[in-house]
Design a protein around this motif. Structure first.
Motif, PDB file in Angstrom:
ATOM      1  N   HIS A   1     -77.643  38.729  92.249  1.00  0.00           N
ATOM      2  CA  HIS A   1     -78.425  37.381  92.410  1.00  0.00           C
ATOM      3  C   HIS A   1     -78.173  36.157  91.454  1.00  0.00           C
ATOM      4  O   HIS A   1     -79.000  35.506  91.117  1.00  0.00           O
ATOM      5  N   LEU A   2     -76.740  35.917  91.346  1.00  0.00           N
ATOM      6  CA  LEU A   2     -76.171  35.046  90.434  1.00  0.00           C
ATOM      7  C   LEU A   2     -76.531  33.736  91.188  1.00  0.00           C
ATOM      8  O   LEU A   2     -76.408  33.695  92.304  1.00  0.00           O
ATOM      9  N   GLY A   3     -77.234  32.535  90.479  1.00  0.00           N
ATOM     10  CA  GLY A   3     -77.189  31.271  90.924  1.00  0.00           C
ATOM     11  C   GLY A   3     -78.702  31.201  91.512  1.00  0.00           C
ATOM     12  O   GLY A   3     -78.939  30.330  92.330  1.00  0.00           O
TER      13      GLY A   3
ATOM     14  N   LEU B   1     -72.729  29.080  93.490  1.00  0.00           N
ATOM     15  CA  LEU B   1     -71.353  29.219  92.833  1.00  0.00           C
ATOM     16  C   LEU B   1     -71.046  28.629  91.639  1.00  0.00           C
ATOM     17  O   LEU B   1     -70.216  29.455  90.866  1.00  0.00           O
ATOM     18  N   GLU B   2     -71.357  27.483  91.475  1.00  0.00           N
ATOM     19  CA  GLU B   2     -71.173  26.858  90.127  1.00  0.00           C
ATOM     20  C   GLU B   2     -71.614  27.670  88.960  1.00  0.00           C
ATOM     21  O   GLU B   2     -71.169  27.788  87.670  1.00  0.00           O
ATOM     22  N   SER B   3     -72.985  28.358  89.157  1.00  0.00           N
ATOM     23  CA  SER B   3     -73.651  28.842  88.201  1.00  0.00           C
ATOM     24  C   SER B   3     -73.122  30.454  88.008  1.00  0.00           C
ATOM     25  O   SER B   3     -72.931  30.818  86.834  1.00  0.00           O
ATOM     26  N   ALA B   4     -72.598  30.922  89.226  1.00  0.00           N
ATOM     27  CA  ALA B   4     -72.008  32.167  89.005  1.00  0.00           C
ATOM     28  C   ALA B   4     -70.615  32.374  88.527  1.00  0.00           C
ATOM     29  O   ALA B   4     -70.249  33.330  88.009  1.00  0.00           O
ATOM     30  N   GLU B   5     -70.074  31.161  88.756  1.00  0.00           N
ATOM     31  CA  GLU B   5     -68.467  31.351  88.374  1.00  0.00           C
ATOM     32  C   GLU B   5     -68.151  31.847  87.046  1.00  0.00           C
ATOM     33  O   GLU B   5     -67.169  32.487  86.856  1.00  0.00           O
ATOM     34  N   PRO B   6     -69.074  31.329  85.798  1.00  0.00           N
ATOM     35  CA  PRO B   6     -68.624  32.071  84.539  1.00  0.00           C
ATOM     36  C   PRO B   6     -68.766  33.537  84.517  1.00  0.00           C
ATOM     37  O   PRO B   6     -67.630  34.060  84.057  1.00  0.00           O
ATOM     38  N   VAL B   7     -69.819  34.096  85.167  1.00  0.00           N
ATOM     39  CA  VAL B   7     -69.839  35.321  84.873  1.00  0.00           C
ATOM     40  C   VAL B   7     -68.708  36.153  85.907  1.00  0.00           C
ATOM     41  O   VAL B   7     -68.155  37.108  85.523  1.00  0.00           O
ATOM     42  N   LEU B   8     -68.191  35.601  87.207  1.00  0.00           N
ATOM     43  CA  LEU B   8     -67.433  36.074  87.923  1.00  0.00           C
ATOM     44  C   LEU B   8     -65.809  36.115  87.200  1.00  0.00           C
ATOM     45  O   LEU B   8     -65.195  36.895  87.301  1.00  0.00           O
ATOM     46  N   ARG B   9     -65.578  34.963  86.674  1.00  0.00           N
ATOM     47  CA  ARG B   9     -64.340  34.831  85.997  1.00  0.00           C
ATOM     48  C   ARG B   9     -64.403  35.728  84.666  1.00  0.00           C
ATOM     49  O   ARG B   9     -63.287  36.419  84.292  1.00  0.00           O
TER      50      ARG B   9
END
Length: 97
Positions: free
Chosen positions: A10-12, A57-65
């Protein structure tokens, strides 16, 4: 093939950050990736139903990267969308119908 399956990140989420957005839990997961060949993100990776896709998506990006960097190019990541990820596959579903 050693596989790690995690779900319901539930990122973001608007009201509370996901567990992996905190440094300590994220580092533990990144360390666990060292011994696996495949990571399966099993549903509800993002929190899209709140109608804030861009911010989620902006919030999740660092985790996904970080996950992608830890896996590198030779290991596999599979995303199995859940109901909270619907925005990721909505156009595909429309085309498949």
């Amino acid at each position: 093939m050693r596989t790690l399956v995690i779900s319901d990140l539930h990122l973001g989420a608007r009201l509370k950050p996901g567990v992996l957005q905190r440094p300590a839990p994220r580092e533990l997961l990144l360390e666990a990736l060292a011994g696996i060949e495949r990571l399966v993100l099993l549903g509800d990776v993002l929190e899209l139903p709140e109608g804030r896709e861009y911010r989620a998506l902006e919030s999740a990006e660092p985790v996904l990267r970080a996950l992608g960097s830890a896996l590198g190019p030779d290991r596999e990541a599979i995303v199995v969308p859940g109901n909270h990820d619907l925005g990721l596959i909505r156009s595909w579903l429309r085309g498949a119908a």
